[in-house]
Design a protein around this motif. Structure first.
Motif, PDB file in Angstrom:
ATOM      1  N   PRO A  92       1.601   1.975 -17.454  1.00 53.63           N
ATOM      2  CA  PRO A  92       0.755   1.700 -16.293  1.00 53.63           C
ATOM      3  C   PRO A  92       1.596   1.384 -15.052  1.00 53.63           C
ATOM      4  O   PRO A  92       2.608   0.720 -15.145  1.00 53.63           O
ATOM      5  CB  PRO A  92      -0.080   0.488 -16.715  1.00 53.63           C
ATOM      6  CG  PRO A  92       0.566  -0.060 -17.925  1.00 53.63           C
ATOM      7  CD  PRO A  92       1.369   1.023 -18.553  1.00 53.63           C
ATOM      8  N   TYR A  93       1.149   1.896 -13.931  1.00 56.80           N
ATOM      9  CA  TYR A  93       1.807   1.768 -12.632  1.00 56.80           C
ATOM     10  C   TYR A  93       3.102   2.574 -12.529  1.00 56.80           C
ATOM     11  O   TYR A  93       3.792   2.490 -11.527  1.00 56.80           O
ATOM     12  CB  TYR A  93       2.084   0.306 -12.252  1.00 56.80           C
ATOM     13  CG  TYR A  93       0.835  -0.507 -12.109  1.00 56.80           C
ATOM     14  CD1 TYR A  93      -0.135  -0.164 -11.171  1.00 56.80           C
ATOM     15  CD2 TYR A  93       0.615  -1.609 -12.922  1.00 56.80           C
ATOM     16  CE1 TYR A  93      -1.300  -0.903 -11.048  1.00 56.80           C
ATOM     17  CE2 TYR A  93      -0.551  -2.360 -12.805  1.00 56.80           C
ATOM     18  CZ  TYR A  93      -1.517  -1.996 -11.860  1.00 56.80           C
ATOM     19  OH  TYR A  93      -2.653  -2.725 -11.749  1.00 56.80           O
ATOM     20  N   LEU A  94       3.474   3.311 -13.590  1.00 57.84           N
ATOM     21  CA  LEU A  94       4.653   4.157 -13.471  1.00 57.84           C
ATOM     22  C   LEU A  94       4.285   5.618 -13.713  1.00 57.84           C
ATOM     23  O   LEU A  94       4.745   6.510 -13.003  1.00 57.84           O
ATOM     24  CB  LEU A  94       5.741   3.727 -14.462  1.00 57.84           C
ATOM     25  CG  LEU A  94       7.070   4.461 -14.313  1.00 57.84           C
ATOM     26  CD1 LEU A  94       7.715   4.115 -12.973  1.00 57.84           C
ATOM     27  CD2 LEU A  94       8.025   4.114 -15.445  1.00 57.84           C
ATOM     28  N   LEU A 152      -1.401   9.120 -10.293  1.00 56.09           N
ATOM     29  CA  LEU A 152      -0.809   7.991  -9.580  1.00 56.09           C
ATOM     30  C   LEU A 152      -0.566   8.392  -8.131  1.00 56.09           C
ATOM     31  O   LEU A 152       0.552   8.722  -7.751  1.00 56.09           O
ATOM     32  CB  LEU A 152       0.521   7.616 -10.256  1.00 56.09           C
ATOM     33  CG  LEU A 152       0.969   6.175 -10.173  1.00 56.09           C
ATOM     34  CD1 LEU A 152      -0.044   5.238 -10.771  1.00 56.09           C
ATOM     35  CD2 LEU A 152       2.300   6.013 -10.882  1.00 56.09           C
ATOM     36  N   PRO A 153      -1.624   8.373  -7.313  1.00 52.36           N
ATOM     37  CA  PRO A 153      -1.511   8.883  -5.950  1.00 52.36           C
ATOM     38  C   PRO A 153      -0.520   8.095  -5.084  1.00 52.36           C
ATOM     39  O   PRO A 153       0.268   8.678  -4.363  1.00 52.36           O
ATOM     40  CB  PRO A 153      -2.932   8.736  -5.393  1.00 52.36           C
ATOM     41  CG  PRO A 153      -3.803   8.421  -6.552  1.00 52.36           C
ATOM     42  CD  PRO A 153      -2.961   7.887  -7.639  1.00 52.36           C
ATOM     43  N   ASP A 154      -0.549   6.768  -5.178  1.00 56.47           N
ATOM     44  CA  ASP A 154       0.327   5.976  -4.322  1.00 56.47           C
ATOM     45  C   ASP A 154       1.451   5.364  -5.151  1.00 56.47           C
ATOM     46  O   ASP A 154       1.374   4.254  -5.641  1.00 56.47           O
ATOM     47  CB  ASP A 154      -0.492   4.870  -3.642  1.00 56.47           C
ATOM     48  CG  ASP A 154       0.314   4.178  -2.555  1.00 56.47           C
ATOM     49  OD1 ASP A 154       1.545   4.432  -2.470  1.00 56.47           O
ATOM     50  OD2 ASP A 154      -0.273   3.394  -1.803  1.00 56.47           O
ATOM     51  N   TRP A 157       3.305   1.936  -3.870  1.00 59.32           N
ATOM     52  CA  TRP A 157       2.522   0.734  -4.120  1.00 59.32           C
ATOM     53  C   TRP A 157       2.553   0.389  -5.608  1.00 59.32           C
ATOM     54  O   TRP A 157       2.719  -0.758  -6.006  1.00 59.32           O
ATOM     55  CB  TRP A 157       1.088   0.984  -3.639  1.00 59.32           C
ATOM     56  CG  TRP A 157       0.107  -0.054  -4.091  1.00 59.32           C
ATOM     57  CD1 TRP A 157      -0.138  -1.242  -3.475  1.00 59.32           C
ATOM     58  CD2 TRP A 157      -0.731   0.005  -5.243  1.00 59.32           C
ATOM     59  NE1 TRP A 157      -1.085  -1.934  -4.179  1.00 59.32           N
ATOM     60  CE2 TRP A 157      -1.480  -1.197  -5.260  1.00 59.32           C
ATOM     61  CE3 TRP A 157      -0.937   0.950  -6.256  1.00 59.32           C
ATOM     62  CZ2 TRP A 157      -2.406  -1.472  -6.265  1.00 59.32           C
ATOM     63  CZ3 TRP A 157      -1.865   0.679  -7.251  1.00 59.32           C
ATOM     64  CH2 TRP A 157      -2.583  -0.520  -7.251  1.00 59.32           C
ATOM     65  N   ALA A 158       2.423   1.441  -6.424  1.00 58.55           N
ATOM     66  CA  ALA A 158       2.388   1.246  -7.872  1.00 58.55           C
ATOM     67  C   ALA A 158       3.703   0.651  -8.369  1.00 58.55           C
ATOM     68  O   ALA A 158       3.716  -0.228  -9.226  1.00 58.55           O
ATOM     69  CB  ALA A 158       2.094   2.560  -8.579  1.00 58.55           C
ATOM     70  N   TYR A 159       4.818   1.129  -7.809  1.00 59.01           N
ATOM     71  CA  TYR A 159       6.116   0.628  -8.251  1.00 59.01           C
ATOM     72  C   TYR A 159       6.252  -0.857  -7.926  1.00 59.01           C
ATOM     73  O   TYR A 159       6.783  -1.634  -8.714  1.00 59.01           O
ATOM     74  CB  TYR A 159       7.248   1.425  -7.600  1.00 59.01           C
ATOM     75  CG  TYR A 159       8.612   1.086  -8.152  1.00 59.01           C
ATOM     76  CD1 TYR A 159       8.905   1.298  -9.494  1.00 59.01           C
ATOM     77  CD2 TYR A 159       9.607   0.542  -7.344  1.00 59.01           C
ATOM     78  CE1 TYR A 159      10.151   0.980 -10.016  1.00 59.01           C
ATOM     79  CE2 TYR A 159      10.850   0.217  -7.850  1.00 59.01           C
ATOM     80  CZ  TYR A 159      11.119   0.437  -9.190  1.00 59.01           C
ATOM     81  OH  TYR A 159      12.358   0.119  -9.709  1.00 59.01           O
ATOM     82  N   LEU A 205       4.487  -2.730 -10.546  1.00 62.24           N
ATOM     83  CA  LEU A 205       5.292  -2.740 -11.772  1.00 62.24           C
ATOM     84  C   LEU A 205       6.394  -3.794 -11.669  1.00 62.24           C
ATOM     85  O   LEU A 205       6.636  -4.552 -12.604  1.00 62.24           O
ATOM     86  CB  LEU A 205       5.905  -1.349 -11.982  1.00 62.24           C
ATOM     87  CG  LEU A 205       6.677  -1.132 -13.271  1.00 62.24           C
ATOM     88  CD1 LEU A 205       5.715  -1.012 -14.436  1.00 62.24           C
ATOM     89  CD2 LEU A 205       7.539   0.118 -13.194  1.00 62.24           C
ATOM     90  N   GLN A 206       7.039  -3.830 -10.497  1.00 64.54           N
ATOM     91  CA  GLN A 206       8.125  -4.786 -10.295  1.00 64.54           C
ATOM     92  C   GLN A 206       7.610  -6.218 -10.405  1.00 64.54           C
ATOM     93  O   GLN A 206       8.228  -7.076 -11.010  1.00 64.54           O
ATOM     94  CB  GLN A 206       8.747  -4.584  -8.911  1.00 64.54           C
ATOM     95  CG  GLN A 206       9.605  -3.343  -8.824  1.00 64.54           C
ATOM     96  CD  GLN A 206      10.173  -3.172  -7.437  1.00 64.54           C
ATOM     97  OE1 GLN A 206       9.466  -3.284  -6.444  1.00 64.54           O
ATOM     98  NE2 GLN A 206      11.462  -2.893  -7.359  1.00 64.54           N
ATOM     99  N   ARG A 207       6.437  -6.442  -9.816  1.00 62.32           N
ATOM    100  CA  ARG A 207       5.910  -7.796  -9.795  1.00 62.32           C
ATOM    101  C   ARG A 207       5.580  -8.275 -11.215  1.00 62.32           C
ATOM    102  O   ARG A 207       5.773  -9.419 -11.562  1.00 62.32           O
ATOM    103  CB  ARG A 207       4.669  -7.847  -8.901  1.00 62.32           C
ATOM    104  CG  ARG A 207       4.519  -9.181  -8.205  1.00 62.32           C
ATOM    105  CD  ARG A 207       3.466  -9.136  -7.115  1.00 62.32           C
ATOM    106  NE  ARG A 207       3.667  -8.051  -6.172  1.00 62.32           N
ATOM    107  CZ  ARG A 207       2.660  -7.377  -5.598  1.00 62.32           C
ATOM    108  NH1 ARG A 207       1.413  -7.672  -5.896  1.00 62.32           N
ATOM    109  NH2 ARG A 207       2.909  -6.406  -4.740  1.00 62.32           N
TER     110      ARG A 207
END
Lengths: 749, 280
Positions: A99-101, A559-561, A564-566, A569-571
């Motif tokens: 998710p988010y990647l 995953l359009p953006d 933002w997603a990365y 993921l980092q957070r």
């Protein structure tokens, strides 16, 4: 095949099989429907929340044959989002399940369809890649069968009866709480496991000096694993028998380690274990007495049932060796295998002391240490190094036993598998003319604060690593931390440079022990953003991750953006962890609360008396940990206190005065961890006053007793003794120069 | 009074709640066995075992809500005693005191007919045809090397006394070497290292302190390596290296086996090290 279909039909009423006839080989779409749902389990006598898929833990075994197309419908019936990662599979990036990647999380009450062609065979597994869901049930076997007309089909191996085995562990604590406790350096798990390694235990074992050196080098008690588990499981149960096999049968076990943080030793009562595949890739058969399976690795092994009416124990022992789990293969009386004896922790501590430099780095042994060949932990294995402390037995028996056991318990002939023994049956070389990209990572960590990183950077401090399609990525990994790490690469298998030349084995998880250096290489041939991380769940969540990203790749429709997603993921892998502690004592309340992440610390301490003469004071610090070891923390502070002392002044040892009774001060300071884990805190207040303070908490005297002291230049001091009664409960007695003697009850979270 | 006695009796029995009692056979011999069996089976307030050495029958009393027969019998089997449910691990049985080694029920092993197709086990002994004229030279130094290997094995076992004795043999062998029997190459190296070889060997012989012996064994091995490099050998020798020995500076040794058995740490770190060169 028909049989197989029937099984599916029985298990899952909604399995639909479509035949696509565009190819001469009938290409099959194999569909699974997975319903992800909250459930209550009872592994230990207590009812706890878990996640079940199709009402099962582990998740159902998914079986495909190379050439099939997999279509997996994931119905999320949880109250939170989820995802599924197909561990070890080559597939389009958007099907990878991070998710988010590679996709957005599968939201509650929605269905997500994973669809990808199966272009490989072997033993794999699948698991949730969302938060800590993997710990509470979301893991399952994923078996990709070889076609019988495959040129690599091995008679006597690939045609044996197989049993999928997935290893895992269970804790009654919520995984989020486990994660938080690890970050707060709670030693409750060590107490539960009996691995506190306190001064008292050290003296008893004749290792006082070892413990002293250990603390001098600023290390906390070392252990081979972090988390205390209540149960270890094979296919979701703690003991069962495979009665369908008889004497002379050979059985192929397809073993995946689906544990969140446990390595397992595998041993067998019926003779040698033949290793035939690793991480889904065939290897030349090799006979061993035992092997260790790293977190998220898979091994295919063949065991034989030597005698009739006997069932042979196949034992999986987590590395910490406090418990174990077994299955019995064959029918009849159960032949046991010797359990692995308890680790000799102080021997390990001694070894660590020798390897650790004063500046917190480890001796770099270069390529001299690699591929699990030199297991430093061997020093802790009584079955190899002999049992120094004779077991507690009746005197008579002890003497009788001495002569027998001494020579036989030291068994140096045990063959343990290591990576250098793995050899691919086929040539695995990469294109010679491709450009080579050399990358080097140092695995770093800080046990005291549970920070795990690569090159001292967690995911939230790094960008994606750009690679080009067609190049060969060669990665040198050096483990400069005190723990082993199973490093996993998504979407690709890498060659492990292990001295087998052209026949280097292919893997997707590399276990790397402390001080080891290993080299892996893979061809960048599959576009996308791929995760590269430590597969110990709590290390991954602490930020021990990187992302390899192909340059100029096509956009991911799921995953359009991406930017933002990365960030999301980092957070996720740099969360703030909360900690609270208060001592309700006869002379006042002593406490603290803290919020911390990888680098920042927000903390408040208080001492609240019950009347004005004892006074009330608080100190708040906001600090940032500096450096690899995080021994240094500059901070800004705010102090406030009130005490009724009739306008007395107090003098510090520098001759500076300050009002005792009413004081509001800002400060700048720095805290530094000295050898023996004493914290030296130097602080200058806005009125020019200087305070230097020495403090040490949690000196482990015995298994459950902790001492602490504090002394500073304001001529204040405190000594305390704490007894840890439970996970969140303790009894404390202390003497404080301001408030006098007190006894109290400590609550912590 | 009688009531208190009675009460205390029931209290004793009532230690295990909802006790269930079963009788099972456990194989064993003597009073010592009884001790081990009962100790292995007992868990305070959960399970109690009473074994009779004459009938070989055990009375299991346990709390069925907390444990079961299998758990108790497994513990007993892991202590070395077979029952009809569990067989003790062979190595645990072998470690039982002599008087306790009861007669075990034999398992019927199945003989597997299997074609061995193992290519990895090429036997190195097949290269035995050394030329006759070199044979003499081989012999001359062979005694030296053989004694060196014996010394190494003693150090692997961390046996200072044995190492000292083997060093004495090695010293005798070194003194007995007839230089005119050596080849030119051997002779050159021999002249270079002879003094040091003897020096280190003497020191190993003089002490029984394994640590001190290992210090000398380090330099002894380096010199021995130079010698064996120029000396023709019938079977290959493996030059092995442990990066941790010698306070992390690393140290080498020679061995006849490819498998690592570290003479610098003994059992502590037996398999630490690797073969860096194969001398043939």
């Amino acid at each position: 095949m028909d049989n197989q279909k029937n099984i599916y039909k029985k298990m899952l009423p909604i399995v639909i099989l479509l035949l696509i006839t565009s190819n001469i080989f009938a290409q099959k779409v194999v569909r699974y429907d997975l319903y992800v749902k909250d459930t209550i389990v009872n592994f230990t006598g207590k009812e706890k929340r878990a996640i079940a898929v199709n009402r099962q833990i582990p998740m159902p075994t998914l079986t495909f044959t190379e050439g099939d197309t997999a279509e997996i419908h994931v119905h999320n019936q949880l109250k939170e989002s989820t995802s599924l990662h197909w561990h070890g599979l080559y597939l389009p990036n958007k099907e990878d399940g991070v998710p988010y990647l590679t996709q957005m999380p599968i939201e509650p009450n929605t269905t997500h369809i994973y669809r990808f062609p199966i272009i490989q065979n072997g033993t794999h597994w699948y698991h949730s890649h969302s938060g800590l869901q993997e710990q509470i049930g979301m893991y399952g076997s994923l078996i990709l069968k070889k076609r019988t007309d495959d040129p690599t089909f091995r008679k006597g191996i690939d045609d044996l009866p197989t049993v999928p085995i997935i290893l895992s562990e269970w804790t009654d604590y919520k995984p989020e709480n486990v994660h938080r406790m690890l970050h707060n350096a709670s030693d409750w798990f060590a107490i539960k496991k009996g691995t506190t390694q306190s001064y008292g235990e050290a003296i008893k074992a004749g290792h006082f000096k070892t413990k002293l050196t250990n603390e001098w080098k600023r290390m906390l008690a070392m252990d081979v694993s972090d988390v205390y588990y209540d149960k270890f499981l094979i296919n979701g149960t703690s003991e069962h028998q495979l009665t369908r096999f008889k004497a002379g049968d050979k059985v192929r076990l397809r073993i995946a380690n689906g544990g969140a943080s446990s390595y397992f030793w595998l041993t067998y009562a019926g003779g040698k274990i033949k290793v035939v595949a690793n991480d889904g890739n065939d290897v030349e058969p090799v006979d061993v007495d035992r092997l260790i399976i790293g977190v998220s690795e898979t091994y295919d092994i063949i065991v034989t049932i030597p005698a009739e009416n006997t069932s042979y124990e196949f034992l999986a022992t987590p590395e910490g060796r406090t418990k174990s789990v077994s299955i019995y293969i064959g029918s009849g009386i159960k032949q046991l295998v010797s359990p692995l004896p308890k680790l000799k922790y102080f021997e390990g501590m001694k070894m660590m002391n020798d390897m650790m430099n004063m500046d917190g780095t480890m001796n770099d042994m270069g390529m001299d240490m690699s591929l699990q060949q030199m297991d430093m932990n061997t020093i802790m294995y009584p079955e190899i190094t002999g049992d120094k402390e004779p077991m507690k037995m009746d005197k008579m028996q002890e003497m009788e036993n001495m002569n027998h056991s001494q020579h036989s318990s030291i068994n140096s002939d045990i063959v343990t598998l290591n990576y250098a023994m793995l050899k691919s049956p086929t040539i695995t070389t990469l294109p010679e003319d491709a450009p080579v990209r050399d990358l080097k990572f140092e695995l770093t960590g800080n046990m005291n604060r549970y920070v795990w990183s690569m090159d001292n950077k967690v995911l939230s401090e790094t960008d994606k690593i750009l690679i080009k399609k067609g190049e060969i990525v060669r990665i040198t990994l050096y483990n400069n931390s005190m723990m082993r790490h199973p490093m996993h690469l998504h979407g690709h298998d890498f060659r492990v440079i292990n001295g087998q030349g052209d026949y280097a084995p292919l893997k997707n998880v590399l276990d790397i022990m402390p001080m080891e250096t290993n080299v892996i290489e893979f061809e960048a041939n599959l576009e996308g953003d791929w995760f590269f991380h430590c597969h110990i769940l709590y290390h991954m969540m602490a930020g021990m991750n990187r992302v390899f990203s192909y340059e100029n790749q096509a956009p991911n429709p799921l995953l359009p953006d991406k930017k933002w997603a990365y960030k999301k993921l980092q957070r996720e892998s740099n969360e703030l962890h909360f900690m609270f502690q208060n001592d309700f004592a006869t002379n006042g309340n002593d406490g603290m609360t803290m919020l911390q992440n990888t680098r920042w610390s927000f903390g408040t301490e208080w001492r609240l008396g019950y009347h004005d003469r004892h006074g009330y004071e608080t100190e708040t610090h906001i600090g940032r940990y500096i450096g690899r070891n995080q021994w240094l923390m500059p901070f800004v502070g705010f102090d406030w206190r009130y005490r009724k002392q009739n306008g007395d002044f107090e003098k510090n040892i520098f001759g500076q005065t300050n009002t005792k009774d009413n004081r509001t001060q800002f400060s700048l300071g720095v805290a530094y961890t000295l050898p023996m884990l004493v914290i030296l805190q130097t602080e200058i207040y806005h009125d020019g006053n200087l305070r230097v303070q020495l403090r040490r908490e949690d000196i482990p005297l015995t298994k459950r007793f902790r001492a602490s002291f504090m002394v500073n230049t304001d001529k204040e001091y405190m000594v305390g003794l704490n007894y840890i009664a439970g996970k969140n409960l303790g009894f404390r007695t202390h003497y404080d120069s301001d408030m006098g003697f007190g006894i109290g009850l400590t609550l912590n979270y | 009074m009688a009531i208190t006695v009675l009460l205390s009796f029931t209290a004793c029995n009532a230690q295990i709640k909802n006790a269930k009692t079963e009788s099972v056979k456990i194989y064993g011999n003597c009073g010592m066995c009884e001790n081990t069996i009962e100790k292995a089976g007992n868990v305070k307030k959960v399970a109690q075992v009473d074994w009779n050495k004459d009938t070989k029958m055990a009375t299991l009393t346990y709390d069925p809500s907390k444990t079961n027969q299998d758990e108790i019998l497994k513990r007993i089997a892991l202590a070395g005693y077979d029952s009809d449910q569990f067989l003790a691990p062979d190595d645990v049985y072998d470690n039982l005191p002599g008087c306790c080694q009861y007669e075990r029920v034999k398992k019927t092993e199945v003989i597997l007919t299997e074609v061995v197709t193992d290519h990895s086990m090429h036997n190195h002994d097949s290269t035995t045809d050394a030329k006759s004229e070199t044979k003499q030279e081989v012999k001359e130094l062979k005694v030296v090397f053989d004694n060196y290997f014996a010394l190494k094995d003693a150090l692997v076992k961390s046996d200072g006394n044995l190492a000292s004795a083997k060093a004495k043999d090695l010293l005798n062998a070194l003194n007995a070497v007839q230089m005119n029997q050596l080849s030119n190459e051997e002779h050159t190296v021999w002249m270079k290292v002879m003094k040091d070889l003897k020096f280190d060997t003497e020191h190993i012989e003089e002490t029984k302190d394994v640590g001190h012996q290992r210090d000398h064994f380090n330099t002894l091995s380096d010199n021995m390596y130079q010698l064996i490099k120029v000396s023709k050998q019938v079977t290959p020798t493996y030059y092995q290296h442990c990066p941790m020995a010698n306070d992390g500076k690393g140290a080498n040794w020679l061995s006849k086996e490819n498998g690592v058995k570290n003479p610098y740490y003994g059992s502590q770190m037996l398999t630490c090290g690797k073969t860096v060169e194969t001398i043939e």
